[in-house]
Design an enzyme around this catalytic site. Sequence first.
Site, PDB file in Angstrom:
ATOM      1  N   HIS A  68      57.571  25.842   3.658  1.00 21.72           N
ATOM      2  CA  HIS A  68      58.668  25.910   2.667  1.00 21.72           C
ATOM      3  C   HIS A  68      58.085  26.327   1.277  1.00 21.72           C
ATOM      4  O   HIS A  68      57.305  25.793   0.771  1.00 21.72           O
ATOM      5  CB  HIS A  68      59.512  24.711   2.922  1.00 21.72           C
ATOM      6  CG  HIS A  68      60.338  24.718   4.096  1.00 21.72           C
ATOM      7  ND1 HIS A  68      61.489  25.097   4.082  1.00 21.72           N
ATOM      8  CD2 HIS A  68      59.892  24.258   5.041  1.00 21.72           C
ATOM      9  CE1 HIS A  68      62.328  24.968   5.406  1.00 21.72           C
ATOM     10  NE2 HIS A  68      61.142  24.474   5.838  1.00 21.72           N
ATOM     11  N   PRO A  69      58.897  27.248   0.802  1.00 14.58           N
ATOM     12  CA  PRO A  69      58.567  27.561  -0.579  1.00 14.58           C
ATOM     13  C   PRO A  69      58.878  26.686  -1.535  1.00 14.58           C
ATOM     14  O   PRO A  69      59.866  25.767  -1.280  1.00 14.58           O
ATOM     15  CB  PRO A  69      59.473  28.935  -0.690  1.00 14.58           C
ATOM     16  CG  PRO A  69      60.542  28.615   0.170  1.00 14.58           C
ATOM     17  CD  PRO A  69      60.117  28.012   1.133  1.00 14.58           C
ATOM     18  N   SER A  81      64.960  32.642   3.205  1.00 14.33           N
ATOM     19  CA  SER A  81      64.620  31.857   2.027  1.00 14.33           C
ATOM     20  C   SER A  81      65.306  32.482   0.940  1.00 14.33           C
ATOM     21  O   SER A  81      65.915  31.916   0.066  1.00 14.33           O
ATOM     22  CB  SER A  81      63.245  31.319   1.768  1.00 14.33           C
ATOM     23  OG  SER A  81      62.927  30.241   2.900  1.00 14.33           O
ATOM     24  N   GLU A  84      68.971  32.546   0.851  1.00 17.04           N
ATOM     25  CA  GLU A  84      69.578  31.026   0.600  1.00 17.04           C
ATOM     26  C   GLU A  84      69.339  30.730  -0.827  1.00 17.04           C
ATOM     27  O   GLU A  84      70.275  29.965  -1.479  1.00 17.04           O
ATOM     28  CB  GLU A  84      68.809  30.075   1.247  1.00 17.04           C
ATOM     29  CG  GLU A  84      69.141  30.132   2.879  1.00 17.04           C
ATOM     30  CD  GLU A  84      67.826  29.714   3.936  1.00 17.04           C
ATOM     31  OE1 GLU A  84      68.091  29.723   5.084  1.00 17.04           O
ATOM     32  OE2 GLU A  84      66.900  29.180   3.431  1.00 17.04           O
ATOM     33  N   GLN A  85      68.044  31.175  -1.510  1.00 19.72           N
ATOM     34  CA  GLN A  85      67.800  30.709  -2.851  1.00 19.72           C
ATOM     35  C   GLN A  85      68.608  31.424  -3.818  1.00 19.72           C
ATOM     36  O   GLN A  85      69.222  30.994  -4.748  1.00 19.72           O
ATOM     37  CB  GLN A  85      66.424  30.695  -3.117  1.00 19.72           C
ATOM     38  CG  GLN A  85      65.490  29.951  -2.881  1.00 19.72           C
ATOM     39  CD  GLN A  85      64.215  29.417  -3.365  1.00 19.72           C
ATOM     40  OE1 GLN A  85      64.161  29.919  -4.338  1.00 19.72           O
ATOM     41  NE2 GLN A  85      63.317  29.191  -2.616  1.00 19.72           N
ATOM     42  N   PHE A 116      59.168  20.289  -2.418  1.00 20.97           N
ATOM     43  CA  PHE A 116      60.486  19.683  -2.361  1.00 20.97           C
ATOM     44  C   PHE A 116      61.391  20.827  -1.479  1.00 20.97           C
ATOM     45  O   PHE A 116      61.548  21.857  -1.596  1.00 20.97           O
ATOM     46  CB  PHE A 116      61.217  19.879  -3.725  1.00 20.97           C
ATOM     47  CG  PHE A 116      62.634  19.141  -3.836  1.00 20.97           C
ATOM     48  CD1 PHE A 116      62.847  17.817  -3.382  1.00 20.97           C
ATOM     49  CD2 PHE A 116      63.750  20.121  -4.084  1.00 20.97           C
ATOM     50  CE1 PHE A 116      64.167  17.453  -3.775  1.00 20.97           C
ATOM     51  CE2 PHE A 116      64.878  19.669  -4.167  1.00 20.97           C
ATOM     52  CZ  PHE A 116      65.362  18.335  -3.940  1.00 20.97           C
ATOM     53  N   ALA A 119      68.404  21.781   1.552  1.00 14.95           N
ATOM     54  CA  ALA A 119      69.231  23.109   2.058  1.00 14.95           C
ATOM     55  C   ALA A 119      70.032  23.503   0.770  1.00 14.95           C
ATOM     56  O   ALA A 119      71.051  22.786   0.521  1.00 14.95           O
ATOM     57  CB  ALA A 119      70.127  22.713   3.381  1.00 14.95           C
ATOM     58  N   VAL A 120      69.759  24.637   0.246  1.00  9.95           N
ATOM     59  CA  VAL A 120      70.390  25.021  -0.769  1.00  9.95           C
ATOM     60  C   VAL A 120      71.759  25.678  -0.486  1.00  9.95           C
ATOM     61  O   VAL A 120      72.435  25.862  -1.579  1.00  9.95           O
ATOM     62  CB  VAL A 120      69.543  26.069  -1.582  1.00  9.95           C
ATOM     63  CG1 VAL A 120      67.996  25.150  -2.094  1.00  9.95           C
ATOM     64  CG2 VAL A 120      69.074  27.291  -0.990  1.00  9.95           C
TER      65      VAL A 120
END
Length: 165
Positions: A68-69, A81, A84-85, A116, A119-120
């Site tokens: 994960h980033p 990602s 999502e971000q 870290f 789920a954003v």
Amino acid sequence: MRTIDNINDLNKSEFLSIFGNVFEKTESVALKVFELKPFKDSDDIVSKMLKIYEEYDRDKILQILNSHPELAIEKKLTNESKLEQTSANLNECSEEEFEEFKKLNLEYKTKFGFPFIIAVKGKNKNEILVNFRERIQNDLNKEFFKAKNQVKKIASLRLKDILSF
């Protein structure tokens, strides 16, 4: 429009192109699920995928966590990602927010050995920072469990997007 029959008819390459990044940069779950075809319905795919993930040992889960980033600072993101971000406006941080994310990412990864993960989707920058500040206080076992569950939540959200027939 995708149906369960369409999914059951996919070859391995096609299946992986759709489901291969449900677990960030980890095709192994999708590969194992592909071997379990045919699926009865979308719930069957979801339950099989999550079950395979849950059955992985700690080392394999740790590999997935490390796929994960880092939030807000990572430049090379998968399409999922990035979407999502962006939905949480992590691409629009002020200089102060960016510096705090940078500091927290470094401290967190140093303390726990993985980035870290949260789920954003449906959250904003402030909610994410509050969670980050709180969770960095956890011990390793508690945080490993939280991160593992957040990966499961991310995967569930991604599957919901893919499987909304």
